[in-house]
Design a protein around this motif. Structure first.
Motif, PDB file in Angstrom:
ATOM      1  N   UNK A 350       0.889  -1.365   0.076  1.00  0.00           N
ATOM      2  CA  UNK A 350       0.086   0.049  -0.176  1.00  0.00           C
ATOM      3  C   UNK A 350       0.919   1.303  -0.084  1.00  0.00           C
ATOM      4  N   UNK A 351       2.028   1.297   0.841  1.00  0.00           N
ATOM      5  CA  UNK A 351       3.001   2.425   0.803  1.00  0.00           C
ATOM      6  C   UNK A 351       3.659   2.629  -0.661  1.00  0.00           C
ATOM      7  N   UNK A 352       3.971   1.758  -1.258  1.00  0.00           N
ATOM      8  CA  UNK A 352       4.576   1.606  -2.547  1.00  0.00           C
ATOM      9  C   UNK A 352       3.408   2.250  -3.523  1.00  0.00           C
ATOM     10  N   UNK A 353       2.304   1.869  -3.449  1.00  0.00           N
ATOM     11  CA  UNK A 353       1.340   2.222  -4.278  1.00  0.00           C
ATOM     12  C   UNK A 353       0.774   3.721  -4.278  1.00  0.00           C
ATOM     13  N   UNK A 354       0.956   4.134  -3.054  1.00  0.00           N
ATOM     14  CA  UNK A 354       0.501   5.484  -2.651  1.00  0.00           C
ATOM     15  C   UNK A 354       1.661   6.547  -3.125  1.00  0.00           C
ATOM     16  N   UNK A 355       2.912   5.949  -2.904  1.00  0.00           N
ATOM     17  CA  UNK A 355       4.096   6.825  -3.423  1.00  0.00           C
ATOM     18  C   UNK A 355       4.229   6.683  -4.973  1.00  0.00           C
ATOM     19  N   UNK A 356       3.657   5.583  -5.525  1.00  0.00           N
ATOM     20  CA  UNK A 356       4.125   5.569  -6.985  1.00  0.00           C
ATOM     21  C   UNK A 356       3.023   6.434  -7.623  1.00  0.00           C
ATOM     22  N   UNK A 357       1.747   6.606  -7.042  1.00  0.00           N
ATOM     23  CA  UNK A 357       0.924   7.239  -7.686  1.00  0.00           C
ATOM     24  C   UNK A 357       0.848   8.797  -7.354  1.00  0.00           C
ATOM     25  N   UNK A 358       1.445   9.096  -6.082  1.00  0.00           N
ATOM     26  CA  UNK A 358       1.569  10.521  -5.942  1.00  0.00           C
ATOM     27  C   UNK A 358       2.683  11.208  -6.821  1.00  0.00           C
ATOM     28  N   UNK A 359       3.986  10.377  -7.044  1.00  0.00           N
ATOM     29  CA  UNK A 359       4.879  10.836  -8.087  1.00  0.00           C
ATOM     30  C   UNK A 359       4.186  10.881  -9.367  1.00  0.00           C
ATOM     31  N   UNK A 360       3.519   9.733  -9.931  1.00  0.00           N
ATOM     32  CA  UNK A 360       2.915   9.802 -11.166  1.00  0.00           C
ATOM     33  C   UNK A 360       1.960  11.245 -11.379  1.00  0.00           C
ATOM     34  N   UNK A 361       1.309  11.296 -10.453  1.00  0.00           N
ATOM     35  CA  UNK A 361       0.334  12.631 -10.351  1.00  0.00           C
ATOM     36  C   UNK A 361       1.180  14.114 -10.691  1.00  0.00           C
ATOM     37  N   UNK A 362       2.132  13.983  -9.681  1.00  0.00           N
ATOM     38  CA  UNK A 362       3.119  15.471  -9.677  1.00  0.00           C
ATOM     39  C   UNK A 362       4.247  15.354 -11.072  1.00  0.00           C
ATOM     40  N   UNK A 363       4.397  14.287 -11.687  1.00  0.00           N
ATOM     41  CA  UNK A 363       5.434  14.429 -12.718  1.00  0.00           C
ATOM     42  C   UNK A 363       4.871  13.842 -13.808  1.00  0.00           C
ATOM     43  N   UNK A 364       4.381  14.664 -14.843  1.00  0.00           N
ATOM     44  CA  UNK A 364       3.959  14.639 -16.108  1.00  0.00           C
ATOM     45  C   UNK A 364       2.696  14.220 -16.674  1.00  0.00           C
ATOM     46  N   UNK A 365       1.510  14.385 -15.556  1.00  0.00           N
ATOM     47  CA  UNK A 365       0.237  14.080 -15.976  1.00  0.00           C
ATOM     48  C   UNK A 365      -0.401  15.208 -15.744  1.00  0.00           C
ATOM     49  N   UNK A 366      -1.027  15.371 -16.926  1.00  0.00           N
ATOM     50  CA  UNK A 366      -1.892  16.880 -16.879  1.00  0.00           C
ATOM     51  C   UNK A 366      -3.102  16.790 -16.226  1.00  0.00           C
ATOM     52  N   UNK A 367      -3.665  15.647 -15.960  1.00  0.00           N
ATOM     53  CA  UNK A 367      -4.846  15.522 -15.118  1.00  0.00           C
ATOM     54  C   UNK A 367      -4.714  14.054 -14.129  1.00  0.00           C
ATOM     55  N   UNK A 368      -5.594  14.203 -13.037  1.00  0.00           N
ATOM     56  CA  UNK A 368      -5.436  12.923 -12.478  1.00  0.00           C
ATOM     57  C   UNK A 368      -5.988  11.698 -13.074  1.00  0.00           C
ATOM     58  N   UNK A 369      -5.848  10.435 -12.836  1.00  0.00           N
ATOM     59  CA  UNK A 369      -6.343   9.102 -13.669  1.00  0.00           C
ATOM     60  C   UNK A 369      -7.699   9.141 -13.520  1.00  0.00           C
ATOM     61  N   UNK A 370      -8.599   8.579 -14.419  1.00  0.00           N
ATOM     62  CA  UNK A 370      -9.826   8.432 -14.402  1.00  0.00           C
ATOM     63  C   UNK A 370      -9.954   6.802 -14.229  1.00  0.00           C
ATOM     64  N   UNK A 371     -11.163   6.435 -13.749  1.00  0.00           N
ATOM     65  CA  UNK A 371     -11.305   5.168 -13.891  1.00  0.00           C
ATOM     66  C   UNK A 371     -11.770   4.632 -15.016  1.00  0.00           C
ATOM     67  N   UNK A 372     -11.229   3.512 -15.678  1.00  0.00           N
ATOM     68  CA  UNK A 372     -11.464   2.855 -16.969  1.00  0.00           C
ATOM     69  C   UNK A 372     -12.788   2.080 -16.954  1.00  0.00           C
ATOM     70  N   UNK A 373     -13.910   3.050 -16.973  1.00  0.00           N
ATOM     71  CA  UNK A 373     -15.233   2.419 -17.062  1.00  0.00           C
ATOM     72  C   UNK A 373     -15.659   1.395 -17.830  1.00  0.00           C
ATOM     73  N   UNK A 374     -15.065   1.502 -19.014  1.00  0.00           N
ATOM     74  CA  UNK A 374     -15.365   0.458 -20.019  1.00  0.00           C
ATOM     75  C   UNK A 374     -14.469  -0.847 -19.665  1.00  0.00           C
ATOM     76  N   UNK A 375     -13.563  -0.910 -18.816  1.00  0.00           N
ATOM     77  CA  UNK A 375     -12.833  -1.983 -18.456  1.00  0.00           C
ATOM     78  C   UNK A 375     -11.676  -2.238 -19.381  1.00  0.00           C
ATOM     79  N   UNK A 376     -10.772  -3.054 -19.200  1.00  0.00           N
ATOM     80  CA  UNK A 376      -9.675  -3.207 -20.143  1.00  0.00           C
ATOM     81  C   UNK A 376      -9.396  -4.813 -20.595  1.00  0.00           C
ATOM     82  N   UNK A 377      -8.750  -5.034 -21.652  1.00  0.00           N
ATOM     83  CA  UNK A 377      -8.783  -6.467 -22.180  1.00  0.00           C
ATOM     84  C   UNK A 377      -7.103  -6.525 -22.618  1.00  0.00           C
ATOM     85  N   UNK A 378      -6.696  -7.696 -21.912  1.00  0.00           N
ATOM     86  CA  UNK A 378      -5.511  -7.635 -21.979  1.00  0.00           C
ATOM     87  C   UNK A 378      -4.757  -7.708 -23.321  1.00  0.00           C
TER      88      UNK A 378
END
Length: 386
Positions: A350-378
């Motif tokens: 959980x700490x790894x995930x929290x830190x990873x997302x914080x850095x992702x939001x701060x470095x290079x993303x113009x917007x916070x990530x949105x939920x992929x409501x349509x789902x994803x297919x490998x």
């Protein structure tokens, strides 16, 4: 069902790095391991990774004779981090910190890690072409159904089947992919001059990474190689056909033109079969990694962005932690062993995930990530460009 004293019957689904390491450690403990993989054979495609020191330490902690030496021989220590802007101007350069006697962080091809693990595994446990459809469990054991082939029954099921995990979606139905905002290309190309000597180059856009390059060392014929990654911010298409089509395209010329000429030339020189493309996703922290006789490890449990280079490392740590709990004589029951694993690893990941997302939001993303409501297919979200 089996008792811990005679060896447990354990199914590991997914033959990536975490699944292979776990299967290997469990085999050596005397458990009866079945390693199931959706692909017909071991998948060693991919590109380079920075395996941080904690990941190398996890390999050492597995205590498999010769394994650490094989992994170290497959890569080489990162020596220097160099940050530049998109004009190529130097922002910062610093040596990789390493205390005397410490294990290094490695620049290494994914295939070198998998080959090293495979070389120590009894291959009789491997079952390729087995795509999991469902599982059910009782107080006595677990039964797994596959799209092809007979069902499996045994004591424990471990989901190591990656970000698109089928085991995880059945264990945690609320699990959803979160789009991080980038289409990402990665590649490996023969290169003797641009990136060498253990260098890791980063080209930064306004708030974060636009591209990176690092020295991957020589190939089997002694030729130098460079790994590169290219990150383009864009909306995630709503329909799967468009997503698939975009992943089959190379890096757009207009985007590539923003890099310095020498860096762009490295990407242009890469053969299509040496490129992997995907959309960037992570998942929200899960409330549990375990349900009875079923447990998750690796990206199935905690897929995160590459911002902290913790993805493979966390999975290797999971494998070591879980195997240590399942060692004969450690726990009075396999279910309690899985619970102890969860208590140890859940707050860490959980700490790894929290830190990873914080850095992702701060470095290079113009917007916070949105939920992929349509789902994803490998097959559409992560595929090799051929």
């Amino acid at each position: 069902m089996s008792s811990a004293s005679t060896g447990l019957r354990i199914a590991v689904v997914g033959a990536g790095s975490s699944g292979l390491l776990l299967a290997l450690m469990l085999q050596r403990q005397g458990h009866m391991v079945s390693l199931f993989e959706r692909s017909p054979r071991l998948r060693t495609e991919g590109c380079g990774i920075l395996l941080v020191k904690s990941g190398v330490e996890a390999v050492a902690a597995a205590a498999i004779p010769g394994l650490l030496d094989d992994v170290l021989a497959g890569g080489h220590p990162v020596q220097r981090f160099v940050f530049r802007n998109l004009r190529g101007d130097l922002i910062e350069a610093s040596p990789a910190e390493r205390e005397s006697g410490e294990l290094p962080s490695l620049l290494i091809h994914r295939s070198a890690i998998l080959d090293a693990l495979w070389g120590h595994l009894d291959p009789a446990c491997f079952h390729g072409g087995r795509s999991l459809v469902s599982w059910i469990q009782s107080k006595e054991g677990v039964e797994v159904q596959f799209a092809k082939g007979p069902p499996w029954t045994g004591d424990l099921l471990i989901g190591a089947d990656g970000i698109f995990s089928k085991v995880a979606t059945l264990l945690c139905p609320e699990r959803r992919l979160q789009y991080l905002g980038d289409r990402v290309w990665r590649g490996v190309v023969t290169d003797e001059t641009f990136c060498a000597g253990g260098d890791f180059f980063v080209y930064a856009r306004g708030r974060g990474i636009y591209a990176n390059f690092f020295d991957l060392g020589p190939d089997g014929e002694g030729r130098g190689r460079t790994h590169w990654g290219f990150f383009q911010e864009e909306e995630l298409p709503s329909d799967r056909a468009t997503r698939q089509r975009l992943l089959e395209e190379g890096v757009p010329a207009a985007a590539l033109a923003k890099l310095p000429v020498d860096a762009a030339a490295i990407i242009r020189a890469t053969a299509p079969e040496g490129v992997v493309a995907n959309w960037s996703f992570d998942i929200d922290p899960l409330p549990a990694l375990v349900a009875g006789r079923v447990a998750l490890i690796g990206d199935a449990a905690h897929a995160m962005s590459s911002s902290q280079a913790r993805g493979m490392t966390a999975g290797l740590e999971d494998a070591v932690a879980l195997a240590s709990r399942l060692a004969p004589g450690v726990s009075p029951s396999p279910v309690l062993a899985l619970q102890a694993y969860q208590e140890e690893r859940l707050p860490v990941v959980h700490r790894y995930q929290e830190r990873s997302r914080q850095v992702s939001h701060r470095t290079g993303r113009k917007r916070p990530p949105s939920r992929d409501a349509a789902g994803a297919h490998p097959p559409e979200q992560h595929r090799k460009m051929l």
